[in-house]
Design a protein around this motif. Structure first.
Motif, PDB file in Angstrom:
ATOM      1  N   TYR A 107      -6.199   1.850  40.290  1.00 55.50           N
ATOM      2  CA  TYR A 107      -5.305   1.181  41.230  1.00 55.50           C
ATOM      3  C   TYR A 107      -3.860   1.231  40.770  1.00 55.50           C
ATOM      4  CZ  TYR A 107      -9.687  -0.008  43.278  1.00 55.50           C
ATOM      5  OH  TYR A 107     -10.938   0.097  43.845  1.00 55.50           O
ATOM      6  N   ALA A 108      -3.643   1.457  39.479  1.00 56.32           N
ATOM      7  CA  ALA A 108      -2.282   1.732  39.017  1.00 56.32           C
ATOM      8  C   ALA A 108      -1.802   3.057  39.613  1.00 56.32           C
ATOM      9  CB  ALA A 108      -2.238   1.787  37.497  1.00 56.32           C
ATOM     10  N   LEU A 109      -2.671   4.061  39.584  1.00 60.12           N
ATOM     11  CA  LEU A 109      -2.313   5.366  40.137  1.00 60.12           C
ATOM     12  C   LEU A 109      -2.120   5.297  41.650  1.00 60.12           C
ATOM     13  CD1 LEU A 109      -1.942   8.428  39.942  1.00 60.12           C
ATOM     14  CD2 LEU A 109      -4.436   8.657  40.064  1.00 60.12           C
ATOM     15  N   LEU A 110      -3.086   4.699  42.328  1.00 59.43           N
ATOM     16  CA  LEU A 110      -2.992   4.621  43.786  1.00 59.43           C
ATOM     17  C   LEU A 110      -1.811   3.754  44.216  1.00 59.43           C
ATOM     18  CD1 LEU A 110      -6.780   4.286  44.673  1.00 59.43           C
ATOM     19  CD2 LEU A 110      -5.331   6.301  44.890  1.00 59.43           C
ATOM     20  N   GLY A 111      -1.594   2.649  43.504  1.00 58.04           N
ATOM     21  CA  GLY A 111      -0.454   1.797  43.823  1.00 58.04           C
ATOM     22  C   GLY A 111       0.859   2.526  43.631  1.00 58.04           C
ATOM     23  N   GLY A 112       0.981   3.245  42.510  1.00 52.97           N
ATOM     24  CA  GLY A 112       2.201   4.007  42.261  1.00 52.97           C
ATOM     25  C   GLY A 112       2.461   5.038  43.344  1.00 52.97           C
ATOM     26  N   LEU A 113       1.411   5.765  43.738  1.00 55.60           N
ATOM     27  CA  LEU A 113       1.562   6.784  44.779  1.00 55.60           C
ATOM     28  C   LEU A 113       1.919   6.163  46.128  1.00 55.60           C
ATOM     29  CD1 LEU A 113      -1.352   9.299  44.081  1.00 55.60           C
ATOM     30  CD2 LEU A 113       1.104   9.728  43.885  1.00 55.60           C
ATOM     31  N   ILE A 114       1.215   5.086  46.478  1.00 58.35           N
ATOM     32  CA  ILE A 114       1.473   4.444  47.772  1.00 58.35           C
ATOM     33  C   ILE A 114       2.905   3.915  47.828  1.00 58.35           C
ATOM     34  CG2 ILE A 114       0.883   2.440  49.200  1.00 58.35           C
ATOM     35  CD1 ILE A 114      -2.053   2.880  48.291  1.00 58.35           C
ATOM     36  N   GLY A 115       3.351   3.267  46.750  1.00 55.66           N
ATOM     37  CA  GLY A 115       4.716   2.746  46.726  1.00 55.66           C
ATOM     38  C   GLY A 115       5.753   3.846  46.821  1.00 55.66           C
ATOM     39  N   ALA A 116       5.528   4.936  46.087  1.00 54.35           N
ATOM     40  CA  ALA A 116       6.492   6.037  46.094  1.00 54.35           C
ATOM     41  C   ALA A 116       6.536   6.736  47.447  1.00 54.35           C
ATOM     42  CB  ALA A 116       6.134   7.034  44.992  1.00 54.35           C
ATOM     43  N   VAL A 117       5.364   6.992  48.021  1.00 54.07           N
ATOM     44  CA  VAL A 117       5.311   7.688  49.311  1.00 54.07           C
ATOM     45  C   VAL A 117       5.852   6.800  50.427  1.00 54.07           C
ATOM     46  CG1 VAL A 117       3.749   8.683  51.031  1.00 54.07           C
ATOM     47  CG2 VAL A 117       3.426   9.197  48.604  1.00 54.07           C
ATOM     48  N   TRP A 118       5.527   5.521  50.384  1.00 55.45           N
ATOM     49  CA  TRP A 118       6.026   4.584  51.404  1.00 55.45           C
ATOM     50  C   TRP A 118       7.558   4.562  51.389  1.00 55.45           C
ATOM     51  CZ3 TRP A 118       2.490   0.442  53.433  1.00 55.45           C
ATOM     52  CH2 TRP A 118       3.089  -0.323  54.433  1.00 55.45           C
ATOM     53  N   THR A 119       8.135   4.533  50.188  1.00 55.08           N
ATOM     54  CA  THR A 119       9.596   4.511  50.068  1.00 55.08           C
ATOM     55  C   THR A 119      10.211   5.847  50.451  1.00 55.08           C
ATOM     56  OG1 THR A 119       9.530   2.841  48.320  1.00 55.08           O
ATOM     57  CG2 THR A 119      11.515   4.212  48.441  1.00 55.08           C
ATOM     58  N   GLY A 120       9.569   6.933  50.023  1.00 55.76           N
ATOM     59  CA  GLY A 120      10.163   8.249  50.235  1.00 55.76           C
ATOM     60  C   GLY A 120       9.921   8.856  51.598  1.00 55.76           C
ATOM     61  N   ALA A 121       8.763   8.554  52.214  1.00 54.55           N
ATOM     62  CA  ALA A 121       8.419   9.212  53.481  1.00 54.55           C
ATOM     63  C   ALA A 121       8.094   8.240  54.602  1.00 54.55           C
ATOM     64  CB  ALA A 121       7.232  10.156  53.265  1.00 54.55           C
ATOM     65  N   GLY A 122       8.065   6.960  54.299  1.00 56.36           N
ATOM     66  CA  GLY A 122       7.789   5.977  55.337  1.00 56.36           C
ATOM     67  C   GLY A 122       6.325   5.575  55.393  1.00 56.36           C
ATOM     68  N   ARG A 123       6.081   4.483  56.084  1.00 59.42           N
ATOM     69  CA  ARG A 123       4.730   3.921  56.165  1.00 59.42           C
ATOM     70  C   ARG A 123       3.740   4.891  56.797  1.00 59.42           C
ATOM     71  NH1 ARG A 123       1.438   1.221  59.622  1.00 59.42           N
ATOM     72  NH2 ARG A 123       0.230  -0.549  58.805  1.00 59.42           N
ATOM     73  N   ALA A 124       4.214   5.712  57.735  1.00 56.13           N
ATOM     74  CA  ALA A 124       3.319   6.620  58.450  1.00 56.13           C
ATOM     75  C   ALA A 124       2.679   7.655  57.527  1.00 56.13           C
ATOM     76  CB  ALA A 124       4.084   7.329  59.568  1.00 56.13           C
ATOM     77  N   ALA A 125       3.292   7.895  56.372  1.00 53.68           N
ATOM     78  CA  ALA A 125       2.750   8.887  55.444  1.00 53.68           C
ATOM     79  C   ALA A 125       1.593   8.341  54.618  1.00 53.68           C
ATOM     80  CB  ALA A 125       3.855   9.385  54.514  1.00 53.68           C
ATOM     81  N   VAL A 126       1.351   7.035  54.710  1.00 52.00           N
ATOM     82  CA  VAL A 126       0.235   6.410  53.992  1.00 52.00           C
ATOM     83  C   VAL A 126      -0.885   6.134  54.986  1.00 52.00           C
ATOM     84  CG1 VAL A 126      -0.508   4.452  52.591  1.00 52.00           C
ATOM     85  CG2 VAL A 126       1.813   5.353  52.340  1.00 52.00           C
ATOM     86  N   VAL A 311      -5.397  -8.393  40.315  1.00 56.44           N
ATOM     87  CA  VAL A 311      -4.663  -8.708  41.545  1.00 56.44           C
ATOM     88  C   VAL A 311      -3.259  -8.107  41.506  1.00 56.44           C
ATOM     89  CG1 VAL A 311      -3.669 -10.584  42.908  1.00 56.44           C
ATOM     90  CG2 VAL A 311      -5.988 -10.803  41.999  1.00 56.44           C
ATOM     91  N   LEU A 312      -2.648  -8.116  40.337  1.00 56.27           N
ATOM     92  CA  LEU A 312      -1.265  -7.654  40.217  1.00 56.27           C
ATOM     93  C   LEU A 312      -1.135  -6.137  40.164  1.00 56.27           C
ATOM     94  CD1 LEU A 312       0.223 -10.169  37.608  1.00 56.27           C
ATOM     95  CD2 LEU A 312       0.599 -10.130  40.082  1.00 56.27           C
ATOM     96  N   THR A 313      -2.188  -5.441  39.746  1.00 52.51           N
ATOM     97  CA  THR A 313      -2.060  -4.012  39.445  1.00 52.51           C
ATOM     98  C   THR A 313      -1.555  -3.190  40.622  1.00 52.51           C
ATOM     99  OG1 THR A 313      -3.688  -4.000  37.665  1.00 52.51           O
ATOM    100  CG2 THR A 313      -3.347  -1.927  38.822  1.00 52.51           C
ATOM    101  N   LEU A 314      -2.208  -3.284  41.766  1.00 54.03           N
ATOM    102  CA  LEU A 314      -1.812  -2.447  42.902  1.00 54.03           C
ATOM    103  C   LEU A 314      -0.378  -2.732  43.353  1.00 54.03           C
ATOM    104  CD1 LEU A 314      -3.156  -0.212  44.650  1.00 54.03           C
ATOM    105  CD2 LEU A 314      -3.614  -1.979  46.347  1.00 54.03           C
ATOM    106  N   PRO A 315      -0.002  -3.999  43.617  1.00 52.08           N
ATOM    107  CA  PRO A 315       1.386  -4.240  44.043  1.00 52.08           C
ATOM    108  C   PRO A 315       2.416  -3.964  42.952  1.00 52.08           C
ATOM    109  CG  PRO A 315       0.201  -6.323  43.785  1.00 52.08           C
ATOM    110  CD  PRO A 315      -0.815  -5.236  43.695  1.00 52.08           C
ATOM    111  N   ALA A 316       2.081  -4.256  41.689  1.00 53.73           N
ATOM    112  CA  ALA A 316       3.043  -4.013  40.610  1.00 53.73           C
ATOM    113  C   ALA A 316       3.296  -2.519  40.433  1.00 53.73           C
ATOM    114  CB  ALA A 316       2.537  -4.622  39.306  1.00 53.73           C
ATOM    115  N   ALA A 317       2.226  -1.733  40.438  1.00 52.07           N
ATOM    116  CA  ALA A 317       2.390  -0.283  40.316  1.00 52.07           C
ATOM    117  C   ALA A 317       3.103   0.284  41.536  1.00 52.07           C
ATOM    118  CB  ALA A 317       1.025   0.384  40.138  1.00 52.07           C
TER     119      ALA A 317
END
Length: 381
Positions: A107-126, A311-317
């Motif tokens: 979930y550190a990996l998935l959280g990091g990817l989701i956060g980066a993609v959401w910021t870089g390409a928008g919510r639609a890319a997730v 609980v913190l891992t996904l949002p923190a990453a």
């Protein structure tokens, strides 16, 4: 070498670095209980786990396909986003390793990817539907299922040997733990190594090296397997101590039950392509083994700290990935800044860890609270 090729190489190296941290972060998944009960010596345990993690990496690619083509839209992401997500995951993994918390590398990996993609390409890319189905639901269900299975397995294990001499029973279960721990290590390789395969494949698709929907090439499978294997051999002794000593007292029968339960859940999830957290599964099974032998065996304060880290891992990453993506999106200087900060933080945590080292020699030392409870309390007359 062009800038695009250089960035692709940087992403692959960072992905393998994450895979290495995943290995030593998650060594405890397979071997904590076997080390705690004396079924395997610490060095033998990590050697066996390393070899079997490598073997497990070659058994399936379903989870890799989930990561590379399901969680995010590979047509909308860039190498900068992938690098940013990996950087966030590495930082969170190292922080929780330093604190001795068995948080989820997955979930550190998935959280990091989701956060980066959401910021870089928008919510639609997730792909939130895929995130819910193959990430969030397994995250909630898997530790509970593992815990319930382990409770039943522990009671069954003690029931089967209730008429046997204690020494005979414990000796038999220690032998059994060699097999059950090995099965967990193999299962870990089938699930966790694939996540890095998926990320590297995603990077290759983003760079145009592979076509959309491609599976991981053989060399990606090999490199990911080797990286997680070497990380496992390095030994995440801090987390091994937490899971093997601090969470609950583990006897050989409990260790065997916990490992067998965890392996069953992980292998079933791998077959279904779920990118679950092997850490959460193994922690849930150890908790279940403690509950199966009596509620007093579980140290609930430690369990609570672990739950908070989950609980913190996904949002923190995701936050770290998002911040990294914001910087990396500014071009080469931004990418260099993210790489420098990540390396500096990793170095700092490594230096701090050396001040209070946990090694194969002291990994089975009693927790501080256990030592304190054993010291007689002097009362004034």
């Amino acid at each position: 070498m062009g800038s695009g090729t250089l960035l692709l190489v940087l992403v692959i190296v960072t992905a393998l670095a994450f895979d290495f941290t995943n290995g030593f972060h998650d060594t405890a998944n397979a071997m904590a209980t076997s080390v705690a009960t004396g079924a395997l010596t610490p060095r033998v345990a990590v050697t066996v786990a390393g070899v079997l993690n490598l073997a497990g990496a070659f058994l399936s690619v379903k989870v890799a396909e989930t990561i590379s083509g399901g969680i995010v839209d590979d047509s909308k992401i860039s190498l900068e986003m992938i690098f940013a997500g990996l950087s966030g995951a590495v930082l969170w993994n190292l922080l929780t390793w330093y604190l001795g918390l068995p948080s989820s590398s997955t979930y550190a990996l998935l959280g990091g990817l989701i956060g980066a993609v959401w910021t870089g390409a928008g919510r639609a890319a997730v792909n939130m539907g895929e995130v819910n189905e193959k990430v969030l639901v397994p995250a909630l269900a898997s530790p509970v299922i593992a815990c319930v299975v382990a409770v039943s397995a522990t009671r069954l294990a003690y029931g089967i040997t209730r008429r046997a001499a204690r020494d005979t029973s414990e000796r038999g279960y220690r032998v059994g733990q060699v097999g059950s721990a090995s099965l967990v290590a193999l299962a870990h390789g089938t699930n966790d190594a694939q996540k890095t395969m998926g990320v590297i494949t995603l990077a290759l698709v983003s760079a145009g090296v592979l076509g959309a929907g491609s599976g991981p090439p053989w060399w990606v499978v090999l490199m990911a397997g080797l990286a997680i294997s070497l990380g496992t051999y390095a030994g995440g002794w801090r987390i091994i101590r937490t899971m093997g000593r601090k969470l609950t007292a583990i006897a050989p029968a409990q260790g065997f039950a916990a490992e067998t339960s965890a392996a069953t859940v992980i292998l079933a999830s791998t077959h279904l392509g779920f990118a679950l957290s092997t850490t959460q599964v193994c922690t849930g099974s150890i908790l279940g083994a403690g509950l199966g032998h009596g509620r007093a065996d579980v140290r609930w304060k430690v369990a609570g700290r672990i739950a908070v880290s989950w609980v913190l891992t996904l949002p923190a990453a995701a936050l770290l990935g998002s911040l990294s993506a914001s910087a990396a999106d500014r071009g080469g200087l931004g990418v260099a800044l993210v790489a420098t900060v990540t390396a500096a933080c990793a170095t700092l945590l490594a230096v701090l860890a050396r001040r209070r080292p946990v090694t194969p020699d002291n990994v089975n030392a009693p927790p501080i609270e256990e030592v304190r409870s054993s010291v007689p309390q002097h009362q004034s007359p």
